[in-house]
Design an enzyme around this catalytic site. Structure first.
Site, PDB file in Angstrom:
ATOM      1  N   ASP A   1      -8.879  -1.725   4.585  1.00 56.35           N
ATOM      2  CA  ASP A   1      -7.795  -1.531   3.621  1.00 56.35           C
ATOM      3  C   ASP A   1      -6.568  -2.333   4.052  1.00 56.35           C
ATOM      4  OD1 ASP A   1      -6.041  -0.495   1.780  1.00 56.35           O
ATOM      5  OD2 ASP A   1      -6.475   1.601   2.205  1.00 56.35           O
TER       6      ASP A   1
ATOM      7  N   ASP B   1      -4.738   2.433  -6.663  1.00 60.27           N
ATOM      8  CA  ASP B   1      -5.411   3.725  -6.484  1.00 60.27           C
ATOM      9  C   ASP B   1      -5.548   4.479  -7.808  1.00 60.27           C
ATOM     10  OD1 ASP B   1      -5.098   2.900  -3.921  1.00 60.27           O
ATOM     11  OD2 ASP B   1      -4.340   4.821  -3.184  1.00 60.27           O
TER      12      ASP B   1
HETATM   13  C1  GAL Z   1      -4.894   3.269   0.001  1.00 59.77           C
HETATM   14  C2  GAL Z   1      -6.298   3.118  -0.551  1.00 59.77           C
HETATM   15  C3  GAL Z   1      -6.859   4.508  -0.755  1.00 59.77           C
HETATM   16  C4  GAL Z   1      -6.867   5.250   0.568  1.00 59.77           C
HETATM   17  C5  GAL Z   1      -5.481   5.251   1.191  1.00 59.77           C
HETATM   18  C6  GAL Z   1      -5.494   5.805   2.602  1.00 59.77           C
HETATM   19  O1  GAL Z   1      -4.341   2.024   0.182  1.00 59.77           O
HETATM   20  O2  GAL Z   1      -6.264   2.404  -1.748  1.00 59.77           O
HETATM   21  O3  GAL Z   1      -8.168   4.425  -1.303  1.00 59.77           O
HETATM   22  O4  GAL Z   1      -7.800   4.650   1.416  1.00 59.77           O
HETATM   23  O5  GAL Z   1      -4.949   3.943   1.250  1.00 59.77           O
HETATM   24  O6  GAL Z   1      -4.243   5.800   3.191  1.00 59.77           O
END
Ligand code: GAL
Length: 528
Positions: free
Chosen positions: A260, A323
């Site tokens: 990520d 998200d």
């Molecule tokens: C976001 C991601 C989510 C989750 C989150 C965790 O950037 O898109 O799916 O993983 O971080 O902090």
């Protein structure tokens, strides 16, 4: 005197009649907004028909199979390096060293009958030949995820029957590592050991034992990191420790890494394509050389049109948007906006590399804007939930449920576990549905399938029931087509020229159009 063979036949006939009777009874007892008919007691093998593995790597595959237990599994032409446990249906061992296609026939038998299904094991460099299916903890646990929660979810994946439909991965998202400079007794302390190895926080006492438990159930385990110094929730990331972390994740026994972007934009200029690609290329290369298969789930929210290069840098899927849990929606729920954006990218999905529109948020699910609030039941209507699952399957999306596995209810399972819907997602051809029509009122998505049939989703985007149609001309179809109602697992007869259905508000009708004389993956019993 009647022969033993005669008695056996009569026995089978009676068992068949009883099974059909139970199925009719069970269906009649379902609430009326349930679409998926209950699975019968007889064996039904589901899941992908093709499975990729790298040569000589550890192999783990639990045959997804519904029906009453005890069940007896067997497999014809299983490569000699693999073993099948006849009681659990879990295949383990090492993939053959020689690349190639290994055609296996999986078989299952119980007191109510027997069935078989082919599975082609493709030994080569491409893994993720069909979209991954499983569960990810993020939208249930956020910053509180623990070893116990992950084990509970894995157990529930078996006990709820989800694994019998092909759900396989149990993925830990953010917040398993330690937090630099934190005083919290659970997440504080040194973030790496003296050799620089990343350390889990105190909620994860033994990562190898955790993956061993998940594997013992025939399931696979996923983990999460960021190419930046910190993850999105400010835990330790992999920046400048990529090699060590890739090795550690593989050594712990993980089968998937979600990578990520998060704080990477603080250490590189990610508005430049080469800079954005660099950490994924690095991690992709490292994982390709690991001694086990680790699926790479890229998460950088669609930056730099990732769908155009995600596969080249080693990704098996890539998030195409932000998200879903943060999406507010307007008159349509948020999954529609995310789904519609993802639907535009159909030409980029292919075996080994999938567009990822994020998780399936139904059932009991937490609030992404208020992560400490208790999980609540989804506010999506039943029709919207069937639309969500239909859209994701038509788009050959990874199917990751992210609600609470310990609070699964029959309706949520009815949405998640329809074998014919999952077959569309997992189809071997690996094509994502094209948009045939998109107006303010309706959406028609069409996905060509391996057997020559066409899966079609007729979506109603308005707030009142409405007729939605597909014309053969738009879909480049000719002649008579048999129409199968995929959710209700029912045949609707033959159509010529076009097909229309009344569709509920924000709902879907999902059909499969099968050329009249084609041999199809849908069995002849289903088509009678
Ligand atoms: C976001 C991601 C989510 C989750 C989150 C965790 O950037 O898109 O799916 O993983 O971080 O902090």
């Amino acid at each position: 005197m009647f022969s033993a063979k005669y008695h056996r036949r009569i026995g089978f006939l009676l068992a068949g009649l009883l099974t059909a009777f139970i199925a009719v009874l069970a269906q009649a007892q379902q609430p009326k907004d349930f679409r998926t008919p209950p699975a019968g007691p007889e064996p039904g093998i589901h899941g992908p028909r093709v499975y990729g593995v790298r040569p000589g790597h550890p192999f783990l595959y639990r045959i997804p199979c519904t029906g009453a237990r005890p069940m007896r599994f067997s497999a014809r032409d299983l490569p000699a390096t693999l073993q099948l446990d006849p009681n659990t249906g879990v295949i383990t061992g090492m993939a053959p060293a020689k690349p190639g296609k290994y055609s296996v026939v999986l078989q299952a038998r119980n007191h109510h009958g027997k069935t078989r299904r082919s599975l082609t094991i493709v030994v080569g460099q491409t893994i993720g030949l069909t979209p991954q299916m499983g569960w990810n903890d993020w939208y249930t646990y956020y910053g509180h995820i623990s070893d116990t929660d992950v084990r509970t979810a894995a157990r529930a994946m078996i006990d709820s029957g989800m694994a019998d439909y092909g759900y396989q991965f149990i993925d830990i998202d953010d917040c398993w590592a330690r937090k630099p400079n934190s005083n919290d007794p659970q997440t504080g302390g040194p973030v790496r050991d003296a050799q620089g190895r990343i350390l889990p926080n105190s909620r994860f006492p033994d990562m190898s034992a955790l993956t061993a438990y998940i594997h013992s159930l025939g399931l696979k385990a996923g983990i999460y990191s960021s190419p930046g110094p910190l993850t999105c929730a400010r835990y330790e990331g992999s920046y400048q420790h990529e090699q060590q972390d890739a090795a550690q994740f593989a050594q712990w026994g993980f089968d998937l890494l979600k990578y990520d972007l998060c704080s990477y934009s603080h250490v590189a200029n990610t508005s430049q394509l080469a800079e954005l690609q660099k950490p994924y290329r690095l991690m992709g290369g490292l994982l390709q050389h690991a001694d086990r298969d680790v699926v790479l789930n890229m998460c950088e929210y669609g930056k730099g049109d990732v769908w155009q290069w995600g596969k080249q840098v080693g990704g098996n899927s890539w998030r195409t948007t932000g998200d879903l849990g943060l999406e507010r929606g307007n008159s349509l729920p948020g999954f529609y906006r995310i789904g519609l954006a993802n639907a535009e990218l159909s030409e980029y999905a292919q075996p080994g590399g999938w567009n990822d529109p994020d998780y399936i948020l139904i059932g009991m699910v937490g609030n992404a804007r208020n992560q400490n609030a208790p999980a609540r039941h989804t506010t999506l209507t039943p029709d919207e939930q069937y639309s969500y699952m239909s859209m994701w399957s038509l788009m050959a999306s990874p199917l990751f449920f992210s609600g609470d596995m310990s609070k699964l209810d029959p309706f949520t399972l009815n949405v998640l576990c329809n074998p014919e819907v999952i077959d569309i997602d997992q189809d071997t051809l690996g094509r994502q549905a094209r948009i045939l029509r998109k107006t303010a009122q309706d959406l028609v998505l069409a996905k060509p399938l391996q057997d020559g049939s066409l899966a079609v989703g007729l979506f109603n985007l308005t707030e009142a029931p409405r007729t939605v149609s597909i014309s053969w001309q738009d879909a480049q179809l000719t002649g008579a087509q048999r129409v199968r109602d995929v959710w209700r697992e029912r045949n609707l007869g033959t159509a010529r020229g076009s097909f229309s259905r009344t569709v509920a508000a924000h709902g879907v009708e999902l059909v499969r159009l099968i050329p009249r004389h084609a041999k199809t993956g849908v069995s002849s019993a289903q088509l009678q």
